[in-house]
Motif scaffolding. Structure first.
Motif, PDB file in Angstrom:
ATOM      1  N   GLY A  45       0.798  -1.213   0.000  1.00 45.83           N
ATOM      2  CA  GLY A  45       0.000   0.000   0.000  1.00 45.83           C
ATOM      3  C   GLY A  45       0.826   1.256   0.000  1.00 45.83           C
ATOM      4  O   GLY A  45       0.426   2.268   0.568  1.00 45.83           O
ATOM      5  N   GLY A  90      -0.626   4.726   0.412  1.00 42.19           N
ATOM      6  CA  GLY A  90      -1.991   4.644   0.926  1.00 42.19           C
ATOM      7  C   GLY A  90      -2.184   3.311   1.612  1.00 42.19           C
ATOM      8  O   GLY A  90      -2.744   2.379   1.049  1.00 42.19           O
ATOM      9  N   MET A 126      -2.696   6.035 -10.750  1.00 46.24           N
ATOM     10  CA  MET A 126      -2.479   5.611  -9.366  1.00 46.24           C
ATOM     11  C   MET A 126      -3.320   6.430  -8.396  1.00 46.24           C
ATOM     12  O   MET A 126      -3.827   5.903  -7.409  1.00 46.24           O
ATOM     13  N   ALA A 140      -5.982   4.814  -5.799  1.00 51.07           N
ATOM     14  CA  ALA A 140      -5.877   5.088  -4.365  1.00 51.07           C
ATOM     15  C   ALA A 140      -7.189   5.639  -3.827  1.00 51.07           C
ATOM     16  O   ALA A 140      -7.625   5.272  -2.730  1.00 51.07           O
ATOM     17  N   SER A 141      -7.841   6.492  -4.581  1.00 53.24           N
ATOM     18  CA  SER A 141      -9.138   7.033  -4.154  1.00 53.24           C
ATOM     19  C   SER A 141     -10.160   5.919  -4.009  1.00 53.24           C
ATOM     20  O   SER A 141     -10.933   5.890  -3.046  1.00 53.24           O
TER      21      SER A 141
END
Length: 188
Positions: free
Chosen positions: A22, A25, A116, A120-121
């Motif tokens: 991760g 994030g 990316m 991530a969102s």
């Protein structure tokens, strides 16, 4: 779900794995590793520790790693979990910083960064939904569930829509939630 067999090395490995997966994030991976894979925490415990970690100064995921590490292996566990979380990304950032110098304006690199950011969102949104479902799962009273949903919606509206500061939202909603749950509904 505390397991006395979890040692400092196991904490280091799990937090290293989630940090590398991760990178940039970690929260969605922390939920997956700590709740779903290792089952060191329940969804409710994860939500409680995450709430405390967000109120403490410093990065939330670092605070969470120290709390989980300390819970299972004391002070050494706290240090091990934090070291596992930070060591791999530290070296990755050094390497990326060197590579960034030559790639910053390359169209392929710019598009990869946009992709990316979108991914991530999505991971953050999925984790928020899992936390909300975990929070509501143990609630049987309709009134309590309605209050939880109202506080959840108010936090989202304040932070995400109205762009009110985190401290203001927390300072407003925590006392309201505390009063409602401590004095109105004493039984779970």
């Amino acid at each position: 779900m505390q397991d006395a067999r979890v040692g400092s090395w196991a904490l280091f490995k799990v937090f290293s794995h989630m940090a590398i997966q991760g990178f940039g994030g970690v929260l969605p991976f922390a939920y997956r590793h700590l709740v779903e894979r290792t089952q060191w925490l329940t969804a409710a415990e994860f939500g409680q520790l995450l709430s405390i970690a967000q109120l403490l100064p410093g990065p939330t995921i670092c605070n969470l790693s120290v709390m989980v590490g300390q819970r299972y292996a004391g002070v050494a566990g706290g240090f091990s979990a934090l070291a596992g979380l930070l060591l791999g990304p530290f070296f990755i950032v050094i390497a990326l910083g060197a590579a960034y110098q030559g790639l910053a304006h390359h169209p392929l690199f710019v598009n990869a960064m946009r992709g990316m950011a979108a991914a991530a969102s999505g991971l953050i949104l999925a984790t928020a939904l899992k936390l909300a479902v975990g929070m509501l799962r143990g609630t049987t009273q309709r009134a309590r569930r309605a209050v939880q949903l109202a506080l959840l919606a108010a936090a989202f509206a304040g932070l995400g829509v109205a762009k009110v500061g985190l401290i203001t939202v927390v300072a407003t909603l925590v006392p309201i939630g505390f009063l409602l749950f401590a004095f109105v509904w004493r039984k779970p």
